[in-house]
Design an enzyme around this catalytic site. Structure first.
Site, PDB file in Angstrom:
ATOM      1  N   THR A 147       1.309  -1.236  -0.020  1.00  0.00           N
ATOM      2  CA  THR A 147      -0.665   0.093  -0.160  1.00  0.00           C
ATOM      3  C   THR A 147       0.520   1.011   0.102  1.00  0.00           C
ATOM      4  O   THR A 147       1.947   1.312  -0.085  1.00  0.00           O
ATOM      5  CB  THR A 147      -0.866   0.273   1.252  1.00  0.00           C
ATOM      6  OG1 THR A 147      -0.224   0.616   2.680  1.00  0.00           O
ATOM      7  CG2 THR A 147      -1.808  -1.483   1.583  1.00  0.00           C
ATOM      8  N   CYS A 148      -0.098   2.555  -0.061  1.00  0.00           N
ATOM      9  CA  CYS A 148       1.220   3.470   0.213  1.00  0.00           C
ATOM     10  C   CYS A 148       2.526   3.807   1.324  1.00  0.00           C
ATOM     11  O   CYS A 148       2.913   4.748   1.100  1.00  0.00           O
ATOM     12  CB  CYS A 148       0.151   4.793   0.261  1.00  0.00           C
ATOM     13  SG  CYS A 148      -1.058   4.949   0.980  1.00  0.00           S
ATOM     14  N   ASN A 149       1.030   3.175   2.044  1.00  0.00           N
ATOM     15  CA  ASN A 149       2.119   3.015   3.992  1.00  0.00           C
ATOM     16  C   ASN A 149       3.270   1.965   4.444  1.00  0.00           C
ATOM     17  O   ASN A 149       3.871   2.233   4.983  1.00  0.00           O
ATOM     18  CB  ASN A 149       0.752   3.510   4.779  1.00  0.00           C
ATOM     19  CG  ASN A 149       0.836   4.701   4.118  1.00  0.00           C
ATOM     20  OD1 ASN A 149       1.612   5.928   4.267  1.00  0.00           O
ATOM     21  ND2 ASN A 149      -0.555   5.528   5.297  1.00  0.00           N
ATOM     22  N   SER A 208      -2.116   1.914  11.167  1.00  0.00           N
ATOM     23  CA  SER A 208      -2.426   2.777  10.639  1.00  0.00           C
ATOM     24  C   SER A 208      -1.687   4.318  10.667  1.00  0.00           C
ATOM     25  O   SER A 208      -2.388   4.472  11.663  1.00  0.00           O
ATOM     26  CB  SER A 208      -3.920   2.350   9.797  1.00  0.00           C
ATOM     27  OG  SER A 208      -4.024   1.348   9.427  1.00  0.00           O
ATOM     28  N   GLU A 217      -8.632   3.598  10.939  1.00  0.00           N
ATOM     29  CA  GLU A 217      -8.976   3.143   9.347  1.00  0.00           C
ATOM     30  C   GLU A 217      -9.062   2.632   8.409  1.00  0.00           C
ATOM     31  O   GLU A 217      -8.365   0.978   9.004  1.00  0.00           O
ATOM     32  CB  GLU A 217      -8.032   4.208   8.355  1.00  0.00           C
ATOM     33  CG  GLU A 217      -6.480   3.813   8.485  1.00  0.00           C
ATOM     34  CD  GLU A 217      -7.111   2.807   6.979  1.00  0.00           C
ATOM     35  OE1 GLU A 217      -7.385   3.206   6.243  1.00  0.00           O
ATOM     36  OE2 GLU A 217      -5.312   2.194   6.695  1.00  0.00           O
ATOM     37  N   ALA A 277      -7.816   7.388 -10.621  1.00  0.00           N
ATOM     38  CA  ALA A 277      -9.228   7.134 -10.906  1.00  0.00           C
ATOM     39  C   ALA A 277      -9.514   5.572  -9.893  1.00  0.00           C
ATOM     40  O   ALA A 277     -10.313   4.886 -10.173  1.00  0.00           O
ATOM     41  CB  ALA A 277      -9.862   6.775 -11.691  1.00  0.00           C
ATOM     42  N   GLY A 278      -8.376   5.412  -9.397  1.00  0.00           N
ATOM     43  CA  GLY A 278      -8.619   4.822  -8.336  1.00  0.00           C
ATOM     44  C   GLY A 278      -9.096   4.529  -6.740  1.00  0.00           C
ATOM     45  O   GLY A 278      -9.870   5.543  -6.289  1.00  0.00           O
TER      46      GLY A 278
END
Length: 355
Positions: free
Chosen positions: A49-51, A109, A114, A190-191
């Site tokens: 993921t982004c993190n 997170s 979240e 657009a994800g």
């Protein structure tokens, strides 16, 4: 049999390092196959993921499982093992199981509690299962992790103020502009992250949303959902001239908006400031954009201050979830003991060593 988790996340690794270890979604099936065929690895799942980028494996031995999983990461991302070692966190057995439960429930997170990570863990597991990279152990463990996370969110009040990284980006924009009424918002990508951002923007009064994506049909679908407008990717520069706010979240490997592109755009904007938030990993926006006078650039790590403001309200509920995790850890270990997997593998190893 040992359960091992190895990876890096936002707590200890800056975005400029994390982006080098981000798996492309299209690459994951091949990566899972390669990891599953690695020596000592019996089952595996990859979460990217982004993190965070984390690899979960069932290995026949601890030391070989650790080594070959790290070697896989080094080979996949074309880096020396010695160079990546300082950034890697390792969790083993009980600690690995507890870590997975905490991650899935949102307790690890950037924004405590979240729910987006729950879907990402579930999707990562289902893909691994589809690729035949999981077996008896992970099929049970990941299903239990997802079930526990759903129960944690429904039985506590940790989500009374639902937030995410995209929510934090919108909150940052509100601090600068006050509100989004009559502000021209441009969303690139657009994800799922873009969809969540558009949802928060729309809920906060934005009535002029433009969506740009390389696949135009996806941009049209997202824009229609929030009464916005879709534009083709080749009109990005023109859209930047008109935008007051840009939020970018694509899966591109290279910068989507470069300093040279923005220099041309700024000449046409005639001194109008633009607020730009990059919530992609790897980053979409060239960090050099921050050097322009009329550009206010923020990346995913800059959102941490807003994230901190939400923590106090959620920590009490997180304690309740931690107690639930302790119980589920015991339950999983009891289930694992009933399998007889450990003595079976030990016997097989002894037999193999005796040949």
């Amino acid at each position: 049999m040992h359960i091992i988790a190895i990876g890096l996340n936002y707590r200890t690794t800056p975005v400029e390092i994390r982006e080098k270890f981000a798996f492309q979604e299209s690459e994951l099936p091949q990566a899972l196959q390669q990891l599953r065929q690695t020596k000592s690895i019996l089952e595996c799942t990859i979460i990217s993921t982004c993190n965070r980028t984390e690899v979960y494996v069932v290995a026949d031995q601890l030391h070989t499982g650790r080594y070959y999983t790290k070697a896989f990461l080094a080979e996949w991302f074309k880096m020396d093992l010695d160079d990546i070692n300082p950034y890697l966190n390792i969790w083993e057995n009980d600690h690995a199981i507890e870590h997975l439960f905490r991650v899935t429930a949102g307790l690890d997170s950037m924004i405590l509690g979240e729910t987006q990570i729950l879907g990402q863990i579930r999707d990562g597991f289902l893909l691994a299962q589809e690729e035949n990279a999981t077996g008896t152990i992970f099929n049970q463990l990941f299903k239990q992790a997802v079930t526990l996370a759903k129960r944690a969110h429904s039985e506590t009040q940790i989500n009374d103020n639902p937030v995410s990284v995209s929510y934090a980006a919108v909150e940052l924009g509100k601090k600068i502009f006050g509100d989004f009424h009559e502000k021209c918002v441009l969303i690139v990508g657009a994800g799922k992250m873009s969809e969540l951002t558009a949802k928060h923007l729309h809920a906060n009064g934005s009535n002029t949303i433009t969506v740009i994506n390389r696949t135009e049909s996806k941009a049209e679908e997202l824009a229609e959902r929030f009464s916005g407008t879709a534009r083709p990717f080749n009109e990005l520069e023109d859209a930047l001239v008109q935008a007051d706010i840009l939020i970018s979240s694509t899966g591109a490997r290279e910068y989507v908006i470069t300093a040279s592109m923005m220099k041309s755009v700024l000449k046409k904007r005639k001194g109008r400031p633009i607020f730009m938030v990059d919530i992609a990993v790897p980053r979409d926006l060239d960090p050099a954009l921050a050097e322009f006078d009329d550009v206010y650039l923020y990346d995913i790590d800059d959102l941490e201050g807003i994230v901190e403001a939400n923590l106090a309200e959620r920590k009490n509920e997180a304690e309740k979830i931690s107690l639930m995790i302790e119980k589920d850890l015991v339950d999983f270990k009891q289930w694992l003991a009933t399998l007889g997997v450990v003595p079976l593998i030990s016997a097989l190893r002894s037999k193999a060593l005796g040949i």
